[in-house]
Design an enzyme around this catalytic site. Structure first.
Site, short mmCIF file in Angstrom:
data_model
loop_
_atom_site.label_atom_id
_atom_site.label_comp_id
_atom_site.label_asym_id
_atom_site.label_seq_id
_atom_site.Cartn_x
_atom_site.Cartn_y
_atom_site.Cartn_z
N GLU A 148 4.56 -2.61 -10.50
CA GLU A 148 4.54 -1.43 -9.53
C GLU A 148 4.89 -2.04 -8.25
O GLU A 148 5.01 -2.99 -7.55
CB GLU A 148 3.17 -1.30 -9.39
CG GLU A 148 2.31 -0.64 -10.78
CD GLU A 148 3.00 0.82 -10.91
OE1 GLU A 148 3.55 1.40 -9.89
OE2 GLU A 148 2.40 1.44 -11.92
N CYS A 149 5.46 -0.73 -7.21
CA CYS A 149 5.78 -1.29 -5.84
C CYS A 149 4.70 -1.23 -4.87
O CYS A 149 4.83 -1.81 -3.90
CB CYS A 149 7.06 -0.16 -5.50
SG CYS A 149 6.25 1.61 -5.43
N GLY A 150 3.73 -0.80 -5.19
CA GLY A 150 2.37 -0.70 -4.15
C GLY A 150 1.94 0.80 -3.98
O GLY A 150 0.80 0.88 -3.34
#
Length: 311
Positions: A148-150
């Site tokens: 996930e990128c956040g």
């Protein structure tokens, strides 16, 4: 028919063009500090846009079958501690095949990179084409050890909430709570070792341990079910099985648990601790359930693992 007439473009704060961003942070920030890069280029602009546009809700295309942190998400999630914003995941129950069937049937425009083997599209530096039978997001964050990128990360959300409270001079009162009156233990990092591996084991033969977060949509959906499970255990477990919960929102799995193989890829996550006080040890078993966080399958699993009739 929905008609969209206004588009608003957001970029990293103070940098509308990539050249300026690279000059300030370095062209390889995505590689040297991937978490910082993702926050500056994706998380912060997204959160800023939601705040500036005063969004009451936002819609994502995330699906449970994409796995990882997404596997147990709810269709509706609380996105701010004061419940003034929600995140809606209308495609949560759709499959990859159903998405493409809808696209083909309704002639929905799509990114032509999909025709070149890119099943999921992200940054060009860390996105790669994959085989037809590969997991959908296996071509994302290549070489970075991330999924996930956040933007949808619970911990980053908590950090943002705390910063927002500090900016307006308001005390941060924490997140939405998910009380479980029938549970035996609300375990903290300070009490984890004692309850799970210490003298606390003298009070039970088995401990059903849930790792959860109040901001996790799947956890919000599972909370009433876990209460029913705890009630069934209290009524029919003969005191042999206890229930405990560990809020993982701002804490990692304690080292003692990690050393015993407890890993959390998505919440809620259930583990069964089988106590053996005589041998000063414990055996830990994870509930698989193929994503089936429902009362009956979990009770059946408990009976199989413990030999205690709680059904």
């Amino acid at each position: 028919q929905l008609s969209i007439s206004t588009f608003v473009r957001y970029a990293p704060k103070d940098y509308d063009q990539r050249a300026g961003f690279d000059e300030a942070y370095g062209a390889d920030l995505w590689k040297s500090e991937p978490d910082r890069y993702n926050y500056l280029s994706k998380v912060e602009p997204t959160m800023r846009s939601l705040d500036e546009l005063n969004a009451a809700a936002w819609i994502t295309g995330r699906r449970r079958d994409q796995g990882g942190e997404r596997s147990a998400m709810a269709i509706l999630e609380v996105d701010k501690s004061d419940q003034s914003r929600y995140k809606v995941n209308p495609l949560a129950n759709w499959s990859f095949e159903e998405i493409w069937e809808y696209i083909d049937t309704n002639e929905v425009p799509y990114n032509p990179l999909h025709d070149r083997g890119y099943k999921s599209v992200g940054d060009y530096m860390t996105t790669a084409p994959v085989d037809q039978g590969a997991v959908e997001r296996s071509g994302r964050f290549v070489g970075l050890g991330k999924t996930e990128c956040g933007i949808h990360s619970t911990r980053k959300k908590i950090k943002r909430m705390r910063e927002e409270a500090e900016e307006v001079g308001r005390d941060f009162e924490g997140t939405t709570s998910l009380p479980c009156p029938g549970c035996d233990y609300e375990i903290s990092p300070e009490t984890f070792d004692e309850v799970v591996f210490g003298n606390g084991r003298e009070n039970y033969d088995f401990l059903l341990l849930e790792f959860y977060s109040p901001l996790c949509g799947g956890c919000q959906d599972f909370a009433p079910k876990f209460k029913k499970i705890a009630k069934a255990i209290n009524q029919r477990g003969g005191g042999r099985i206890k229930t405990g919960r560990f809020d993982i929102t701002e804490h990692d799995v304690p080292k003692s648990g990690a050393d015993q193989g407890i890993t959390i890829e998505a919440t809620p996550a259930l583990y069964l601790v089988k106590s053996d006080v005589a041998k000063s040890g414990s055996t830990i078993v994870r509930y698989g359930g193929d994503g089936e966080h429902e009362v009956e399958p979990i009770l059946l699993w408990l009976m199989k693992e413990t030999g205690v009739d709680v059904g």
